[in-house]
Scaffold this motif. Sequence first.
Motif, PDB file in Angstrom:
ATOM      1  N   PRO A  84       0.838  -1.214   0.000  1.00 19.94           N
ATOM      2  CA  PRO A  84       0.000   0.000   0.000  1.00 19.94           C
ATOM      3  C   PRO A  84       0.867   1.255   0.000  1.00 19.94           C
ATOM      4  O   PRO A  84       1.925   1.299   0.630  1.00 19.94           O
ATOM      5  CB  PRO A  84      -0.786  -0.123   1.305  1.00 19.94           C
ATOM      6  CG  PRO A  84      -0.769  -1.570   1.636  1.00 19.94           C
ATOM      7  CD  PRO A  84       0.541  -2.091   1.127  1.00 19.94           C
ATOM      8  N   TYR A  85       0.387   2.262  -0.722  1.00 20.14           N
ATOM      9  CA  TYR A  85       1.125   3.522  -0.823  1.00 20.14           C
ATOM     10  C   TYR A  85       0.119   4.655  -0.888  1.00 20.14           C
ATOM     11  O   TYR A  85      -0.624   4.775  -1.865  1.00 20.14           O
ATOM     12  CB  TYR A  85       1.994   3.523  -2.083  1.00 20.14           C
ATOM     13  CG  TYR A  85       2.875   4.740  -2.219  1.00 20.14           C
ATOM     14  CD1 TYR A  85       4.130   4.775  -1.636  1.00 20.14           C
ATOM     15  CD2 TYR A  85       2.450   5.844  -2.937  1.00 20.14           C
ATOM     16  CE1 TYR A  85       4.948   5.883  -1.766  1.00 20.14           C
ATOM     17  CE2 TYR A  85       3.257   6.954  -3.079  1.00 20.14           C
ATOM     18  CZ  TYR A  85       4.505   6.973  -2.492  1.00 20.14           C
ATOM     19  OH  TYR A  85       5.301   8.080  -2.632  1.00 20.14           O
ATOM     20  N   GLY A  86       0.086   5.464   0.131  1.00 20.90           N
ATOM     21  CA  GLY A  86      -0.864   6.573   0.144  1.00 20.90           C
ATOM     22  C   GLY A  86      -2.286   6.050   0.032  1.00 20.90           C
ATOM     23  O   GLY A  86      -2.533   4.857   0.079  1.00 20.90           O
ATOM     24  N   GLY A  87      -3.233   6.899  -0.152  1.00 22.37           N
ATOM     25  CA  GLY A  87      -4.645   6.532  -0.218  1.00 22.37           C
ATOM     26  C   GLY A  87      -4.982   5.271  -0.967  1.00 22.37           C
ATOM     27  O   GLY A  87      -5.069   4.185  -0.418  1.00 22.37           O
ATOM     28  N   ILE A 126       1.009   2.643  -8.664  1.00 23.74           N
ATOM     29  CA  ILE A 126      -0.136   2.423  -9.543  1.00 23.74           C
ATOM     30  C   ILE A 126      -1.409   2.273  -8.715  1.00 23.74           C
ATOM     31  O   ILE A 126      -1.350   2.063  -7.503  1.00 23.74           O
ATOM     32  CB  ILE A 126       0.052   1.175 -10.436  1.00 23.74           C
ATOM     33  CG1 ILE A 126       0.189  -0.087  -9.577  1.00 23.74           C
ATOM     34  CG2 ILE A 126       1.233   1.348 -11.370  1.00 23.74           C
ATOM     35  CD1 ILE A 126       0.255  -1.370 -10.386  1.00 23.74           C
ATOM     36  N   GLN A 127      -2.529   2.395  -9.388  1.00 18.63           N
ATOM     37  CA  GLN A 127      -3.826   2.124  -8.759  1.00 18.63           C
ATOM     38  C   GLN A 127      -4.296   0.767  -9.256  1.00 18.63           C
ATOM     39  O   GLN A 127      -4.221   0.474 -10.458  1.00 18.63           O
ATOM     40  CB  GLN A 127      -4.842   3.194  -9.134  1.00 18.63           C
ATOM     41  CG  GLN A 127      -6.182   2.997  -8.470  1.00 18.63           C
ATOM     42  CD  GLN A 127      -7.165   4.106  -8.852  1.00 18.63           C
ATOM     43  OE1 GLN A 127      -6.893   4.919  -9.718  1.00 18.63           O
ATOM     44  NE2 GLN A 127      -8.298   4.105  -8.202  1.00 18.63           N
ATOM     45  N   CYS A 128      -4.754  -0.061  -8.336  1.00 15.05           N
ATOM     46  CA  CYS A 128      -5.241  -1.398  -8.675  1.00 15.05           C
ATOM     47  C   CYS A 128      -6.733  -1.492  -8.385  1.00 15.05           C
ATOM     48  O   CYS A 128      -7.212  -0.902  -7.418  1.00 15.05           O
ATOM     49  CB  CYS A 128      -4.524  -2.457  -7.831  1.00 15.05           C
ATOM     50  SG  CYS A 128      -2.742  -2.516  -8.090  1.00 15.05           S
ATOM     51  N   GLU A 129      -7.428  -2.224  -9.237  1.00 12.11           N
ATOM     52  CA  GLU A 129      -8.839  -2.539  -9.009  1.00 12.11           C
ATOM     53  C   GLU A 129      -9.052  -4.001  -9.347  1.00 12.11           C
ATOM     54  O   GLU A 129      -8.660  -4.441 -10.435  1.00 12.11           O
ATOM     55  CB  GLU A 129      -9.752  -1.664  -9.873  1.00 12.11           C
ATOM     56  CG  GLU A 129      -9.854  -0.238  -9.396  1.00 12.11           C
ATOM     57  CD  GLU A 129     -10.850   0.580 -10.209  1.00 12.11           C
ATOM     58  OE1 GLU A 129     -11.720  -0.017 -10.883  1.00 12.11           O
ATOM     59  OE2 GLU A 129     -10.732   1.808 -10.183  1.00 12.11           O
ATOM     60  N   GLU A 137       0.275   6.216 -11.564  1.00 13.50           N
ATOM     61  CA  GLU A 137       0.295   7.475 -10.820  1.00 13.50           C
ATOM     62  C   GLU A 137       1.634   8.183 -10.957  1.00 13.50           C
ATOM     63  O   GLU A 137       1.701   9.351 -11.282  1.00 13.50           O
ATOM     64  CB  GLU A 137      -0.032   7.220  -9.349  1.00 13.50           C
ATOM     65  CG  GLU A 137      -0.026   8.450  -8.478  1.00 13.50           C
ATOM     66  CD  GLU A 137      -1.112   9.463  -8.846  1.00 13.50           C
ATOM     67  OE1 GLU A 137      -0.991  10.607  -8.383  1.00 13.50           O
ATOM     68  OE2 GLU A 137      -2.061   9.147  -9.587  1.00 13.50           O
ATOM     69  N   ARG A 138       2.717   7.448 -10.679  1.00 15.39           N
ATOM     70  CA  ARG A 138       4.033   8.062 -10.719  1.00 15.39           C
ATOM     71  C   ARG A 138       5.098   7.009 -10.535  1.00 15.39           C
ATOM     72  O   ARG A 138       4.816   5.851 -10.235  1.00 15.39           O
ATOM     73  CB  ARG A 138       4.151   9.132  -9.653  1.00 15.39           C
ATOM     74  CG  ARG A 138       3.960   8.610  -8.235  1.00 15.39           C
ATOM     75  CD  ARG A 138       3.970   9.709  -7.209  1.00 15.39           C
ATOM     76  NE  ARG A 138       5.311  10.207  -7.064  1.00 15.39           N
ATOM     77  CZ  ARG A 138       5.890  10.429  -5.896  1.00 15.39           C
ATOM     78  NH1 ARG A 138       5.248  10.224  -4.780  1.00 15.39           N
ATOM     79  NH2 ARG A 138       7.121  10.876  -5.836  1.00 15.39           N
TER      80      ARG A 138
END
Length: 141
Positions: A84-87, A126-129, A137-138
């Motif tokens: 996990p990283y940030g929100g 990255i964002q995962c779903e 993201e970066r």
Amino acid sequence: MRIVFAGLLLLSATVLSQDANVLRRYRNFIARHVGQVSRDRCDHEMGRRRLTKSSDSNLCRDTNTFIGDSAGRINLICGGAGAPYGGNFTRSLQPFPITICNLKNENARQPHCQYRGRADTRYLVIQCEQGYPVHFERDIV
């Protein structure tokens, strides 16, 4: 009984719609960010993939990061190879080879986009779903 069945049918349709949306976003992520791109091929690759500021524009995209590894390995970040990283984000536990393409000619339109490429090795955010990467993201050192 009919109300319960109708409710289940509606719930199933909603879940299928959400799954289709996640898969669409995943395919978009792959098309936009995955693949080995050398730093001197940014112009070609950005044009070939038709990467612009928005889907309804021909303005050149300011920057794009290509991840030089397989989709399968990148997918693992959304599982045990990420933290996990940030929100809402996940950080890779291992660095990945990347190429960052930055626009040289501001406000240009396709097919006249010119990019300066830079290769590096960085951790990905990255964002995962539903176990799939859907947004880059970066990168971080």
